[in-house]
Design an enzyme around this catalytic site. Structure first.
Site, PDB file in Angstrom:
ATOM      1  NE  ARG A 132     -27.130  12.852  15.156  1.00 18.62           N
ATOM      2  CZ  ARG A 132     -27.441  13.509  14.138  1.00 18.62           C
ATOM      3  NH1 ARG A 132     -26.439  14.126  13.480  1.00 18.62           N
ATOM      4  NH2 ARG A 132     -28.464  13.559  13.485  1.00 18.62           N
TER       5      ARG A 132
ATOM      6  N   GLY B  94       0.866  -1.180  -0.017  1.00 19.51           N
ATOM      7  CA  GLY B  94      -0.027  -0.011  -0.149  1.00 19.51           C
ATOM      8  C   GLY B  94       0.794   1.251  -0.048  1.00 19.51           C
TER       9      GLY B  94
ATOM     10  N   GLY C 261       0.246  -9.235  -7.799  1.00 21.33           N
ATOM     11  CA  GLY C 261       1.187  -9.684  -8.891  1.00 21.33           C
ATOM     12  C   GLY C 261       2.284 -10.627  -8.718  1.00 21.33           C
TER      13      GLY C 261
ATOM     14  CB  ILE D 241      -0.435   4.384   7.388  1.00 21.75           C
ATOM     15  CG1 ILE D 241      -1.405   3.073   7.155  1.00 21.75           C
ATOM     16  CG2 ILE D 241       0.019   5.034   6.187  1.00 21.75           C
ATOM     17  CD1 ILE D 241      -2.730   3.694   6.995  1.00 21.75           C
ATOM     18  CG  ASP D 242      -1.250  -0.762   9.174  1.00 18.16           C
ATOM     19  OD1 ASP D 242      -2.262   0.278   8.852  1.00 18.16           O
ATOM     20  OD2 ASP D 242      -1.202  -1.938   8.303  1.00 18.16           O
TER      21      ASP D 242
ATOM     22  NE  ARG E 173      -4.241  -6.396   6.856  1.00 14.07           N
ATOM     23  CZ  ARG E 173      -5.306  -6.828   6.340  1.00 14.07           C
ATOM     24  NH1 ARG E 173      -6.036  -5.994   5.813  1.00 14.07           N
ATOM     25  NH2 ARG E 173      -5.574  -7.949   6.592  1.00 14.07           N
TER      26      ARG E 173
ATOM     27  N   GLY F 119       6.421  -2.763   3.458  1.00 12.84           N
ATOM     28  CA  GLY F 119       5.803  -3.407   4.879  1.00 12.84           C
ATOM     29  C   GLY F 119       6.237  -4.783   4.962  1.00 12.84           C
TER      30      GLY F 119
ATOM     31  NE  ARG G 299     -27.147  10.058  11.862  1.00 14.34           N
ATOM     32  CZ  ARG G 299     -28.328   9.889  12.534  1.00 14.34           C
ATOM     33  NH1 ARG G 299     -28.194   9.197  13.600  1.00 14.34           N
ATOM     34  NH2 ARG G 299     -29.082  10.835  12.381  1.00 14.34           N
TER      35      ARG G 299
ATOM     36  CD  GLN H 132      -7.593   6.196   8.841  1.00 15.22           C
ATOM     37  OE1 GLN H 132      -6.989   5.604   9.785  1.00 15.22           O
ATOM     38  NE2 GLN H 132      -8.633   5.525   7.943  1.00 15.22           N
TER      39      GLN H 132
END
Ligand code: F6P
Length: 360
Positions: free
Chosen positions: A173, A10, A74, A137-138, A182, A113, A276, A284
């Site tokens: 709310r 990613g 791939g 990013i994780d 992940r 990663g 909501r 992100q």
């Protein structure tokens, strides 16, 4: 000397800063840099690549995404599902080697990663001199305290929560924000804490809906009529169950997401409060990297070139205690770095009244 670089998996804010760092450091040594397009796929003959030089990369550091393109699909996928390792076929590796030989490339920098670095490790073992640069990013890679991209993702969560606060307060709310990460809760924890969330639900701390509802009701009783909940896409119920919208069968990782809607529905049912859900998704991952991610990216890129100079193949750039060093790629892959429920940061969150949905 001519070296190659590719991004794989990613995309991630800071990838262009890494490229900028690699090109700058290589140029100083008088080396040429070849950038392969679309991850490892660019290695397939005749090679899909562009020559990189400081003129081409000036100004890219502040751009999100990657000028080289990337893919998590791939011929070179070495990770199937959650952690099962497959071997990249020898015939595919031989084709990659032919391209590298043809282009007279002496070393390859793989920015990726867990999955992409696993591929990088296999290529290194099969005779391609590889240096790894950690990217996600994780923030769930072992052997590095931080990866670039994480800070930008956290900043996006904080920005979203700042916006959700005002509308939640106006309408009294509950607003549930589902974030990425992940099976690791780093983005939810850091983003939730910095953005002033009242409830944070993580994969590492299984939650119970009754406890979440209790926290919402307690806030109401104290006159705090709005509640912000941050839920990691990989958060688990006490039963161990993962709430998923979509399960991808066969090859490939499950696509996470859906827990935000579930939590919102249950909160409304159990508290009677208007609730909501909001899914932050790829907001992100997109957009410009933060200052920290730009600096980390440049430092990682220049360090990768130093490692090539020192002939330290099979190593990965690593960030530890404010210092950019290196570790064996093996140390970083196949075992995710997760949030420890006992850690000081989780305790700090509890101390300021954040609920994790696990309290009796
Ligand atoms: O690993 C980075 C990440 O953004 C995860 O947080 C998320 O689950 C996944 O990638 C999304 O992948 P894709 O862009 O393929 O939907």
């Amino acid at each position: 000397m001519r070296i190659g670089i590719l991004n794989s998996g990613g995309d991630c804010p800071g990838l262009n800063a890494v490229i900028h760092g690699v090109v700058g450091a290589a140029h100083q040594l008088g080396w040429e840099v070849v950038g392969f397009r679309d991850g490892f796929e660019g290695l397939l003959p005749p090679g899909d690549y562009m020559m990189l030089n400081p003129e081409k990369t000036v100004g890219i550091m502040k751009l999100g995404g990657t000028i080289l393109g990337t893919t998590n699909k791939g011929h070179f996928v070495a990770k199937i599902g959650e952690g099962d390792v497959a071997e990249v076929p020898v015939e595919v590796v031989e084709r990659a080697k032919a391209t590298l030989r043809h282009l007279e490339i002496g070393a390859l920098i793989v920015v990726g990663g867990d999955g992409s670095l696993t591929t990088g490790l296999q290529l290194n073992r099969m005779g391609i001199p590889v240096i790894g640069v950690p990217k996600t990013i994780d923030n769930d890679l072992q052997a590095t305290a931080m990866t670039f991209g994480f800070d930008s993702a956290v900043a996006a969560v904080v920005d979203a929560l700042d916006r959700l606060h005002t509308t939640a307060e106006s309408h009294k709310r509950v607003l549930v924000l589902e974030v990425m990460g992940r099976h690791a809760g780093w983005i939810a924890l850091w983003g939730g804490m910095a953005g002033g969330a009242d409830v944070i639900l993580l994969p590492e701390i299984p939650f119970n809906m009754e406890n979440v509802a209790k926290a919402v009701k307690a806030r109401d009783a104290r006159g705090q009529h709005s509640t912000l909940v941050v839920v990691a896409e990989g958060a688990r119920l006490e039963s161990g169950e993962l709430v998923k919208k979509e399960a991808i069968g066969g090859k490939g990782e499950d696509r996470l997401g859906g827990v935000g809607e579930y939590v919102a529905r249950e909160v409304e049912k159990l508290t009677g409060k208007d609730t909501r859900a909001c899914i932050l998704g790829h907001l992100q991952r997109g957009g410009a990297p933060t200052a920290l991610d730009r600096i980390l990216g440049v430092r990682f890129g220049t360090k990768a070139v130093r490692l090539i100079e020192e002939g330290k193949f099979g190593r990965m750039v690593s960030y530890q205690q404010y210092h950019v060093g290196d570790v064996a790629i093996e140390e970083a892959v196949n075992h995710l770095r997760l949030v420890s429920p006992e850690s000081e940061v989780v305790q700090a969150a509890r101390s300021v009244g954040i609920t994790f949905g696990d309290e009796a």
